[in-house]
Motif scaffolding. Structure first.
Motif, PDB file in Angstrom:
ATOM      1  N   ASP A 179      -7.235   1.757   5.669  1.00  0.00           N
ATOM      2  CA  ASP A 179      -6.644  -0.355   6.443  1.00  0.00           C
ATOM      3  C   ASP A 179      -7.028   0.207   8.030  1.00  0.00           C
ATOM      4  O   ASP A 179      -7.211  -1.236   8.047  1.00  0.00           O
ATOM      5  N   ASP A 213      -5.655  -5.588   1.373  1.00  0.00           N
ATOM      6  CA  ASP A 213      -6.355  -5.568   1.877  1.00  0.00           C
ATOM      7  C   ASP A 213      -6.637  -6.733   2.786  1.00  0.00           C
ATOM      8  O   ASP A 213      -7.030  -7.590   3.525  1.00  0.00           O
ATOM      9  N   ILE A 271      -4.870  -2.317  -3.933  1.00  0.00           N
ATOM     10  CA  ILE A 271      -5.454  -1.765  -3.233  1.00  0.00           C
ATOM     11  C   ILE A 271      -5.799  -3.132  -2.518  1.00  0.00           C
ATOM     12  O   ILE A 271      -6.166  -3.674  -0.967  1.00  0.00           O
ATOM     13  N   ASN A 307      -4.937   9.047  -1.754  1.00  0.00           N
ATOM     14  CA  ASN A 307      -3.393   8.153  -0.465  1.00  0.00           C
ATOM     15  C   ASN A 307      -4.552   8.284   1.328  1.00  0.00           C
ATOM     16  O   ASN A 307      -4.458   7.128   1.934  1.00  0.00           O
ATOM     17  N   ASN A 359      -5.749  -0.591  -8.502  1.00  0.00           N
ATOM     18  CA  ASN A 359      -7.214  -0.991  -7.373  1.00  0.00           C
ATOM     19  C   ASN A 359      -6.804  -2.441  -7.346  1.00  0.00           C
ATOM     20  O   ASN A 359      -6.986  -2.905  -6.189  1.00  0.00           O
ATOM     21  N   ILE A 371      -7.336   5.199   1.133  1.00  0.00           N
ATOM     22  CA  ILE A 371      -6.274   3.840   1.820  1.00  0.00           C
ATOM     23  C   ILE A 371      -5.797   3.557   2.683  1.00  0.00           C
ATOM     24  O   ILE A 371      -6.448   2.606   3.292  1.00  0.00           O
ATOM     25  N   HIS A 377     -13.103   1.619   0.533  1.00  0.00           N
ATOM     26  CA  HIS A 377     -12.105   0.735  -0.164  1.00  0.00           C
ATOM     27  C   HIS A 377     -12.925   1.280  -2.375  1.00  0.00           C
ATOM     28  O   HIS A 377     -12.508   1.334  -3.103  1.00  0.00           O
ATOM     29  N   HIS A 410       1.286  -1.257   0.165  1.00  0.00           N
ATOM     30  CA  HIS A 410      -0.230  -0.221   0.312  1.00  0.00           C
ATOM     31  C   HIS A 410       0.311   1.885   0.023  1.00  0.00           C
ATOM     32  O   HIS A 410       0.733   2.320  -0.854  1.00  0.00           O
ATOM     33  N   HIS A 429     -12.117   9.312  -1.176  1.00  0.00           N
ATOM     34  CA  HIS A 429     -11.481   9.806  -1.828  1.00  0.00           C
ATOM     35  C   HIS A 429     -11.106  11.284  -2.641  1.00  0.00           C
ATOM     36  O   HIS A 429     -10.691  11.973  -3.022  1.00  0.00           O
TER      37      HIS A 429
END
Lengths: 323, 323
Positions: free
Chosen positions: B107, A107, A103, B100, A100, B103, B77, A77, B94
Motif C-alpha cells: 500500500d 488497491d 487486497i 500483513n 485476494n 499488504i 501484492h 485492508h 509475505h
C-alpha cells in the motif's frame, strides 16, 4: 447553518461515484464497502473547512470524497489484516468474497481516491497531492505500529498516542486542511485547521477507547469491554499498568494476555482496577486537553466566527457521542 | 547511443530512493523488493521515450522511477495473492515477513509511486496523473481477470489477450507515453508511443509464454513447463484447445486440471500436442504481428530516426531474449 446542509451537499455525489465495471469481482466489493454507511465525517470536515472561506462548495464536493474513499480503503485492508468478520454489522469483504479480492479491490480504491483530487485548481494540485500522500503513508505507518504493538510487551503511552495520531487523527486533519486550501485559505490557516483536526481526532479516538469500557451496551453498538477481552493496549490499559500498585499490577497480569475462561469476569476485574486508579477521569481530562488545544487552533483561523460554529458543533458531537 | 547510457541515468536515482524509516517493518520490505533487481525496463522506456524529444533527461529520472516502484508494488501484492514462495530466486515479502506486512508495505509503495510524479511540470501534472491512475486501475483489472481465469472453464483467446494487455502491456505503454509527454511531445505522438509500448508488451508476454514451454532450462532461469504443470491458461494452451482434434483434445483433457503423478510426463504430453498443432510457429507469428504493428506506431512518431534506434534495439532485445 445546520450540519445537514453540508451533508446533503456531498451525499448525492457519494452515491453517484463510479469506481469501474469489469471485472465485477474487482469493483463490486468497492460498491459494497462504500455502501455500508458510516459517519462520513471526513467529507463533512472538508466542506466545513472550505465553508470558512467560500460559499462556492460545488467544486469541492468531488475532492472532499477522496478522504472517504481512502478511509474505506484502509478499513478494507485493515479488516483483512485484523481478520475481522464484521464491519458495521455486515460481513467484511474478505469474508464475503475472499482475501485476494480484498487486497486487489483495496488497491483500486486507493487509485480511485487519488483520482478524485485531480480536478482541483492546477496551482494547488501538487501541494494537495503531496499532503494527501504524506497523510496516506502516515495512516499506513499507524496501522503497522498498531499491529506491532499487539506482540510488543513494552508500549509507552507516548508511543500509543503517536500511533492513534498516525492511524486516525492525521486523516481528519488533512480533510480539514484540504477544505481550507480549496476554499482559498492561506497555508497558515490551512495548517491551523489541520492541527484542529488532528486534536479532534486524538480526542475522538480516546473517546472510542473510553466508550469501549464505559459505554452503554445498548447505544454503543459493539460489545462493551471488547478491547479488554482482546488485550488491546489502549490508553486506559497502558495508563493503568503505569500507575498500578503491586496488587493491581498482579490483577492486570493475571487477566491481560492470558487465556480467558470467562470474558465477563475479565472485563469486570480489569475495569475494577481502572476504577480504583481513576482511569476514566484521567482519560476524560486528556480528551479535554486535546479538545481545548484543538479549539485554540480553530480560534486562530482568520474566518468569521459565525462560520466556525458548525465545526464547533461537529467537534462537540464527536466527543459527546455515545456510539 | 547505447542503452547503458540511459540505464546509467536512472540507476543512481533508483538506488537513492527513500521510502521511509519507521516502523522498519513497514519500510524494510520495500527496500528489499526494490533491491531484488529485475530488468528495469519501465524507467528505461520512459527515458528512451523522452529522448526522442529532448536531451535534458535530468528532470525525467525521478518520474521515470514511478512505474518501477508501481511495478514492484504489483509484484509484491501479486506474489501474496498467488502464494508464490520466491521472487527472483529470493523469498517473497509475505514469506520473509508475513502477509500483513506484504499488504501494508505494498500500500505504501503505491503511495510512493504517485509521489515520484508530483514534481513534473504543473501544466502536465493532472493529465499525467489521470493517465497513470487509469493505467494502475487497468493493471489491477488484469490481475483480477488472471485470477478469475484460474477457476473459469471457458476462457477465450480474446479474453486472454485482453488480460495480458491489462496486466502487463498497458504499463509499458504508459512508461513510454510518460517519457514522451515529459520530453515535450504532442499528445498524438505520446499516444503513438503508448501504442508502440502496448504492442511490445503483448509480444513480450507471449514470448514469455513461449519460453516457458520451449525455453532452454539453463538460460530461462525458471522451471521449463511450469505453466503446463500449473494448468495456466496461456495463449499456447487456449489455442491448442481451440484447434485440437478429438484425440488431441482427449490428451489435453487427461492432463490439464488433473492431479499430476508425473510432472515431466505431463509437460511432454502437452508439448507433443502443441508440436502437432504447430502452436509454436503460430505464437511466433502473433508475436511478429504485434511487433510489426508496434513498429508502425513508432514510425509515425515525429522524431529523428536516429533517436528511435535505441527503442528498436530494446524492443528486439525483449523479443529475442532467452530468459
Amino acid at each position: 447553518m445546520d450540519l445537514s446542509y453540508f451533508t446533503d451537499k456531498f451525499s448525492a455525489g457519494l452515491a453517484d461515484l463510479r469506481y469501474g465495471d469489469q471485472p465485477t469481482s474487482l469493483y463490486e466489493p468497492i460498491r459494497y464497502i462504500m455502501g455500508l454507511g458510516g459517519k462520513r465525517i471526513r467529507p463533512l470536515l472538508t466542506l466545513l473547512g472550505a465553508h470558512l472561506f467560500t460559499d462556492d462548495l460545488g467544486p469541492i464536493v468531488k475532492p472532499a470524497l477522496a478522504t472517504e474513499v481512502f478511509h474505506n480503503f484502509t478499513l478494507l485492508h485493515d479488516d483483512l489484516m485484523d481478520q475481522a468478520p464484521l464491519r458495521r454489522g455486515q460481513a467484511t469483504v474478505h469474508e464475503k468474497w475472499n482475501p485476494n479480492v480484498a487486497i486487489l479491490s483495496g488497491d483500486v480504491m486507493l487509485v480511485r481516491a487519488y483520482e478524485l483530487l485531480f480536478d482541483i485548481q492546477p496551482e494547488l494540485l501538487a501541494h494537495v497531492l503531496r499532503r494527501f500522500s504524506q497523510t496516506a503513508a502516515e495512516v499506513c505507518e499507524g496501522q503497522q505500529w498498531d499491529m506491532n504493538f499487539e506482540t510488543e510487551t513494552e508500549v509507552s503511552i507516548a508511543q500509543y498516542l503517536d500511533m492513534i495520531r498516525l492511524k486516525t487523527a492525521v486523516l481528519l486533519g488533512f480533510a480539514l486542511e484540504l477544505g481550507a486550501l480549496l476554499g482559498g485559505s492561506s497555508r497558515e490557516d490551512a495548517d491551523h485547521l489541520r492541527q484542529f483536526g488532528v486534536g479532534i481526532g486524538l480526542a475522538f479516538q480516546l473517546r472510542d477507547d473510553l466508550l469501549d469500557v464505559y459505554g452503554d451496551a445498548a447505544t454503543f453498538g459493539k460489545r462493551v469491554g471488547g478491547d479488554i477481552v482482546s488485550d488491546k493496549k489502549t490508553y486506559l490499559l497502558l495508563t493503568a499498568q503505569a500507575q498500578a500498585n503491586p496488587t493491581q499490577r498482579a490483577v492486570l497480569a493475571r487477566h491481560i494476555g492470558q487465556p480467558v475462561p470467562d470474558a465477563d469476569a475479565k472485563v469486570q476485574a480489569v475495569r475494577a482496577v481502572y476504577d480504583e486508579l481513576d482511569i476514566r477521569p484521567q482519560t476524560e481530562e486528556l480528551i479535554n486537553d486535546y479538545f481545548l488545544d484543538a479549539l485554540q487552533h480553530l480560534e486562530r483561523v482568520a474566518a468569521p466566527e459565525m462560520r466556525k460554529k458548525p465545526l464547533h458543533q461537529l467537534a462537540l458531537q464527536l466527543l459527546e457521542r455515545e456510539s
